[in-house]
Motif scaffolding. Sequence first.
Motif, PDB file in Angstrom:
ATOM      1  N   UNK A 418      29.917  55.260  75.665  1.00  0.00           N
ATOM      2  CA  UNK A 418      28.694  56.020  75.906  1.00  0.00           C
ATOM      3  C   UNK A 418      28.697  57.320  75.107  1.00  0.00           C
ATOM      4  N   UNK A 419      27.497  57.827  74.804  1.00  0.00           N
ATOM      5  CA  UNK A 419      27.369  58.993  73.929  1.00  0.00           C
ATOM      6  C   UNK A 419      26.251  59.894  74.443  1.00  0.00           C
ATOM      7  N   UNK A 420      26.480  61.196  74.375  1.00  0.00           N
ATOM      8  CA  UNK A 420      25.518  62.211  74.809  1.00  0.00           C
ATOM      9  C   UNK A 420      24.979  62.959  73.597  1.00  0.00           C
ATOM     10  N   UNK A 421      23.682  63.138  73.541  1.00  0.00           N
ATOM     11  CA  UNK A 421      23.071  63.974  72.501  1.00  0.00           C
ATOM     12  C   UNK A 421      23.272  65.437  72.871  1.00  0.00           C
ATOM     13  N   UNK A 422      23.803  66.224  71.945  1.00  0.00           N
ATOM     14  CA  UNK A 422      24.136  67.634  72.179  1.00  0.00           C
ATOM     15  C   UNK A 422      23.336  68.504  71.223  1.00  0.00           C
ATOM     16  N   UNK A 423      22.635  69.509  71.766  1.00  0.00           N
ATOM     17  CA  UNK A 423      21.833  70.401  70.920  1.00  0.00           C
ATOM     18  C   UNK A 423      21.642  71.733  71.632  1.00  0.00           C
ATOM     19  N   UNK A 424      21.040  72.662  70.931  1.00  0.00           N
ATOM     20  CA  UNK A 424      20.757  73.995  71.476  1.00  0.00           C
ATOM     21  C   UNK A 424      19.359  74.407  71.024  1.00  0.00           C
ATOM     22  N   UNK A 484      21.859  91.152  69.219  1.00  0.00           N
ATOM     23  CA  UNK A 484      20.791  91.050  68.235  1.00  0.00           C
ATOM     24  C   UNK A 484      20.854  89.787  67.382  1.00  0.00           C
ATOM     25  N   UNK A 485      21.891  88.971  67.537  1.00  0.00           N
ATOM     26  CA  UNK A 485      22.001  87.736  66.764  1.00  0.00           C
ATOM     27  C   UNK A 485      21.934  86.513  67.691  1.00  0.00           C
ATOM     28  N   UNK A 486      21.463  85.430  67.138  1.00  0.00           N
ATOM     29  CA  UNK A 486      21.408  84.169  67.878  1.00  0.00           C
ATOM     30  C   UNK A 486      22.798  83.540  67.896  1.00  0.00           C
ATOM     31  N   UNK A 487      23.447  83.408  69.044  1.00  0.00           N
ATOM     32  CA  UNK A 487      24.834  82.910  69.103  1.00  0.00           C
ATOM     33  C   UNK A 487      24.894  81.388  69.031  1.00  0.00           C
ATOM     34  N   UNK A 488      24.537  80.848  67.892  1.00  0.00           N
ATOM     35  CA  UNK A 488      24.297  79.416  67.765  1.00  0.00           C
ATOM     36  C   UNK A 488      25.518  78.568  68.090  1.00  0.00           C
ATOM     37  N   UNK A 489      26.699  78.996  67.647  1.00  0.00           N
ATOM     38  CA  UNK A 489      27.878  78.171  67.896  1.00  0.00           C
ATOM     39  C   UNK A 489      28.389  78.311  69.333  1.00  0.00           C
ATOM     40  N   UNK A 490      28.169  79.443  69.959  1.00  0.00           N
ATOM     41  CA  UNK A 490      28.456  79.567  71.386  1.00  0.00           C
ATOM     42  C   UNK A 490      27.589  78.584  72.167  1.00  0.00           C
TER      43      UNK A 490
END
Length: 684
Positions: A418-424, A484-490
């Motif tokens: 099984x696999x989960x789609x991961x996004x932000x 002030x920055x988008x913490x995309x990898x967090x």
Amino acid sequence: MLRSWRMKLKLLLATVTLAVLLSWLYLFVGSLECEWVLLFAARDSPQQRVGRGGRGLGVVALGGAGLWKLTDPCGGVSSLKKASFVSGQLLHVAIVCAGHNASRDVVTLVKSILFHRKNPLHFHFITDSVAHQILQTLFQTWMVPSIHVSFYNADDLKPEVSWIPNKHYSGIYGLMKLTLTKALPSNLSKVIVLDTDITFATDIAELWAVFGKFSDKQVIGLVENQSDWYLGNLWKNHKPWPALGRGFNTGERGLPGWALQLMVHPGEAALGMGRLGKAEDIFNAVIKQDPALVYRLPCFWNVQLSDHTRSEQCYTEVSDLKVIHWNSPKKLRVKNKHVEFFRNLYLTFLEYDGNLLRRELFGCASLPSPPSDQLQQALEELDEDDPCYDFRRQHLTQHRVHLFFLQYEFLALPSPTDVTLVAQLSMDRLQMLEAICKHWAGPISLALYMSDAEAQQFLRYAQASEVLSARRNVAYHIVYKEGQFYPINLLRNVALANTQTPYVFLTDIDFLPMYGLYDYLRNSIQQLELPRRKAALIVPAFETLHYRLTFPKSKAELLSMLDMAGPPHPAEASFAPLCLGAPDFEPYVVVRRDCPKYDQRFVGFGWNKVSHIMELDAQEYELLVLPNAFMIHMPHAPSFDISKFRLSAGYRGCLQTLREEFHQDLSRRYGAAALKYLTAERSL
């Protein structure tokens, strides 16, 4: 006639049984007055309590009745004194919280308490596994000074109350507070017990000070019921349980479990009273036998907003209010003359920026946890003259995280493929959620970067959406805005860490997967024997420049669209051709859930995904392209961070600095497997 006589005999026997039971209970309570007080008021010394097997727990008003205090002004043990308000004294609060919805409610309650408080607080949560995970993560990441949190497993306590007939809308968790004397620490002398559906309009220390007003026999402080429920005149044949006058509202409650068993254990047939409407039936039946047990609180300590209440009589001015109790299934939709004022007060705390509550308290030294110590030390070591100071500080910023913000059904036993789609995503990409859910039937884990107010907007949006409200396998994790920055990898790491399936599909929210990709990926994982090899499956990505697109139903249809010299194009090819080739290769991949985390030094735009693919390569993952899979990037306005990247030379310079540091760190960790990247970087 014989049948009628038998019915009369049964009724007589039930009546006699009830009378004997209640009389015995009354005598039992009278004969064990010392033990009763030991259970709640800690009247004896700690040594006497331990020697006699008593419990030193008191419960005041919104739940508690401790007569003596065992803490010094800053929470340490001291000699016994009469309880009174002391600035800096550690206050104990107990709350039963189960499930996703209650976990959201308790945050609003806690905000209202923290907003007014001037004292250190110790929260005691009786939780199920869902609420435990949510609240533990929330408080760890919130990092509010002078707050202590303990958790107690509700599953261990359910047998104490699960046998009780109950028809209240809160179910078994409405009875769970009856187990407090068993759940909480034996050295706890008093505690304030709260429901999740209340809002504080004053400092909770004022309530704690009520302990000092109790007589020797009073063991619980309660507000009189503001409805006519226990008067039995709401409708014809309305027969409530026994109560003293109007009875007491115990939405905030805490009587001993043995009192519960004495009242209910013989069964509803013997008692002849029918099912419990609510747990307070038990409290009121006990209190009716001995009214001296209760300290009557002024009703402004529990302004009850349920139906058929006379809450308006509790106050002259709204400024008199202390606690508002939304004790109705209707919650905010309840009818009341001042309901708009109450609702606005509640909404204020609902959307209040929780970061503002991280203030230090005066009067007592804070007791920081080791993580906060380490964080503070790292912040102090930063060089404020460093041109990239803002980037480095953002990396160290501690964001509050509320996991599983909406209802989510956990998988009992995930399939090995099984696999989960991961996004932000952030608020400006919210419109993509419905489309993603239509294209992907499997589980999804999303991290949403939002303010407190935006999180409530998202909640309303999700609840109103037929597509989103129908899904229970989409996990939404709120990461609250700060910096002030988008913490995309967090964000990616939060979404990745809270998946359950063995495999994850790491993508971005602005890409729509092809129809059927979920099933195709599961089949590919099995056919390629991924569990036996270290490999990442690449899903080819394409881009369209059209906001309205007839989405291709197959790979053949996609190729036909490409042959017609129209969109879609290979993803990003129109402005970033290196994205499909070395050295900045950043495909979207399917990997095992235990893959490396994303490097959180990269915030905003640039190198956040490339760095992750490079680490997969450094760990010697095979990269396998799936020939019959695809996804399409949908157009959208450029983000704020990409605009800064394009317009600021300083931004681009710091990104280059971070890249070089990343290459060096990668080489130190993986040696020769990563040295090629450092060599390539220096040759550019």
